[in-house]
Design a protein around this motif. Structure first.
Motif, PDB file in Angstrom:
ATOM      1  N   GLY A 217       0.821  -1.208   0.000  1.00  0.00           N
ATOM      2  CA  GLY A 217       0.000   0.000   0.000  1.00  0.00           C
ATOM      3  C   GLY A 217       0.848   1.249   0.000  1.00  0.00           C
ATOM      4  O   GLY A 217       1.934   1.272   0.576  1.00  0.00           O
ATOM      5  N   SER A 218       0.349   2.296  -0.648  1.00  0.00           N
ATOM      6  CA  SER A 218       1.080   3.561  -0.676  1.00  0.00           C
ATOM      7  C   SER A 218       1.015   4.262   0.681  1.00  0.00           C
ATOM      8  O   SER A 218       1.882   5.062   1.022  1.00  0.00           O
ATOM      9  N   ALA A 219      -0.011   3.972   1.477  1.00  0.00           N
ATOM     10  CA  ALA A 219      -0.144   4.482   2.846  1.00  0.00           C
ATOM     11  C   ALA A 219      -0.777   3.358   3.675  1.00  0.00           C
ATOM     12  O   ALA A 219      -1.967   3.394   3.978  1.00  0.00           O
ATOM     13  N   PRO A 220       0.007   2.310   4.010  1.00  0.00           N
ATOM     14  CA  PRO A 220      -0.572   1.111   4.612  1.00  0.00           C
ATOM     15  C   PRO A 220      -1.262   1.371   5.948  1.00  0.00           C
ATOM     16  O   PRO A 220      -0.808   2.185   6.742  1.00  0.00           O
ATOM     17  N   ALA A 221      -2.361   0.652   6.148  1.00  0.00           N
ATOM     18  CA  ALA A 221      -3.106   0.714   7.402  1.00  0.00           C
ATOM     19  C   ALA A 221      -2.383  -0.129   8.448  1.00  0.00           C
ATOM     20  O   ALA A 221      -1.399  -0.807   8.161  1.00  0.00           O
ATOM     21  N   ASP A 222      -2.886  -0.099   9.671  1.00  0.00           N
ATOM     22  CA  ASP A 222      -2.304  -0.907  10.742  1.00  0.00           C
ATOM     23  C   ASP A 222      -2.751  -2.361  10.664  1.00  0.00           C
ATOM     24  O   ASP A 222      -2.002  -3.265  11.016  1.00  0.00           O
ATOM     25  N   THR A 223      -4.004  -2.566  10.223  1.00  0.00           N
ATOM     26  CA  THR A 223      -4.565  -3.915  10.185  1.00  0.00           C
ATOM     27  C   THR A 223      -5.431  -4.071   8.940  1.00  0.00           C
ATOM     28  O   THR A 223      -5.817  -3.089   8.303  1.00  0.00           O
ATOM     29  N   LEU A 224      -5.769  -5.308   8.625  1.00  0.00           N
ATOM     30  CA  LEU A 224      -6.687  -5.576   7.520  1.00  0.00           C
ATOM     31  C   LEU A 224      -8.106  -5.173   7.902  1.00  0.00           C
ATOM     32  O   LEU A 224      -8.471  -5.180   9.072  1.00  0.00           O
TER      33      LEU A 224
END
Length: 137
Positions: free
Chosen positions: A40-47
């Protein structure tokens, strides 16, 4: 594409939904015949929990996966780069095949809204396998 195992990178903004579903479908269907990455270009913490639930409904467990940041190395190491709404943040290298899959974003959606996105991704993955010359049962 390389002459050995083809490699595919799926990229979306948070790497918590669409790209995770696509990578999981491709891994599930192709096994070790395709190298699969997602980022991801700005990955989240969790799915996204609705995405995890929707994939479990089709027998694919992604609960242990975590979002990863997009790196130049991941793009460089991939034959096919499939973007899903990451805009212009994906680096472009000559000799790579780029596809942009326009898909609804499952962020903030319930499992009912995620199912059609999941099913569309599954259809596109089966088409991609055909294009890569990978045959699955």
């Amino acid at each position: 594409m390389s002459e050995s195992t083809p490699s595919v990178l799926f990229v979306c903004v948070h790497n918590a939904g669409r790209s995770q579903m696509a990578a999981a479908f491709l891994s599930h269907l192709a096994g070790d015949t395709v190298e699969v990455r997602s980022a991801g270009s700005a990955p989240a913490d969790t799915l996204n929990p609705a995405v995890v639930e929707a994939m479990a409904e089709v027998g694919i467990d992604i609960s242990a996966r975590t979002p990863k940041a997009l790196t130049v190395e991941a793009v460089r190491a991939s034959d096919v780069v499939i973007t899903m709404g990451c805009g212009d943040t994906c680096p472009v290298f000559p000799g790579k095949r780029y596809l942009d899959w326009k898909l609804d974003d499952p962020a903030g959606q319930g499992v009912e809204a995620v199912r059609p996105i999941r099913d569309e991704i599954g259809r596109r993955i089966r088409g991609l396998l055909g294009e890569l010359g990978v045959h699955v049962v």
